[in-house]
Design a protein around this motif. Structure first.
Motif: not given
Ligand SMILES: [Zn+2]
Length: 191
Positions: A115-121
């Protein structure tokens, strides 16, 4: 649909808030994203995810995978649009794993979505999990990339919306300094 039209859909469903927020991490921010509020409407979820699917169709994937919980509906709707299957990874004792009898054929072309990529972790952990299960990851997608595009996955990456959301330590938050009241999104307190 343009990025601005997609943003309007998020704002309409209060899935993108602008103001002064206290995040679960304790950091402050001027914007807050909650994709569940758009995905709770199946027709809206279908519409958004089919756009994501069209931008990734050329990659020829046979499977769409996502990390639970946030990515599950996105994988499902992207897979529906592509006519392929959807599966999800989940954390077991901290490690991203493929459970529930899900499996991949050797070399099976797979998209990893969120849904959301924040840091990609969590996206990277899901990519690794798919690879360990024998799949070949050909691309990554998200409704929103809130890293401003900075999260590097080493793969073709597609996002309907790319935002650079600034987080602040409470001690040097310019919104606090401006005297704007901070709210905790997701709480029942009225703004
Ligand atoms: Zn603040």
């Amino acid at each position: 649909m343009t990025e601005n039209e997609t943003l309007a859909v998020f704002r309409k469903h209060s899935a993108l808030l602008e103001g002064h927020f206290i995040l679960s991490s304790g950091l402050h921010s001027d914007r807050y994203v909650q994709c569940a509020l758009v995905l709770q409407h199946p027709r809206v979820a279908e519409q958004l995810c089919s756009q994501l699917a069209e931008q990734m169709r050329h990659l020829g994937a046979a499977v769409v995978a996502a990390p639970a919980l946030g990515g599950v509906l996105v994988a499902h709707e992207v897979a529906r649009a592509l006519g392929v299957r959807a599966l999800f990874t989940e954390r077991q004792e901290g490690a991203m794993t493929l459970r529930r009898g899900f499996s991949l054929n050797p070399g099976e072309l797979t998209l990893v979505v969120e849904d959301v990529i924040t840091t990609g972790l969590s996206t990277r952990e899901t990519i690794q999990c798919v690879r360990e299960a024998g799949g070949k990851v050909v691309g990554a997608g998200a409704l929103i990339d809130r890293s401003g595009g900075a999260a590097d996955l080493g793969l073709p990456k597609v996002a309907l919306i790319t935002l650079k959301i600034q987080n602040y330590n409470p001690a040097d938050c310019p919104l606090c300094q401006a005297g704007i009241p901070a709210v905790k999104p997701g709480s029942r307190t009225k703004k």
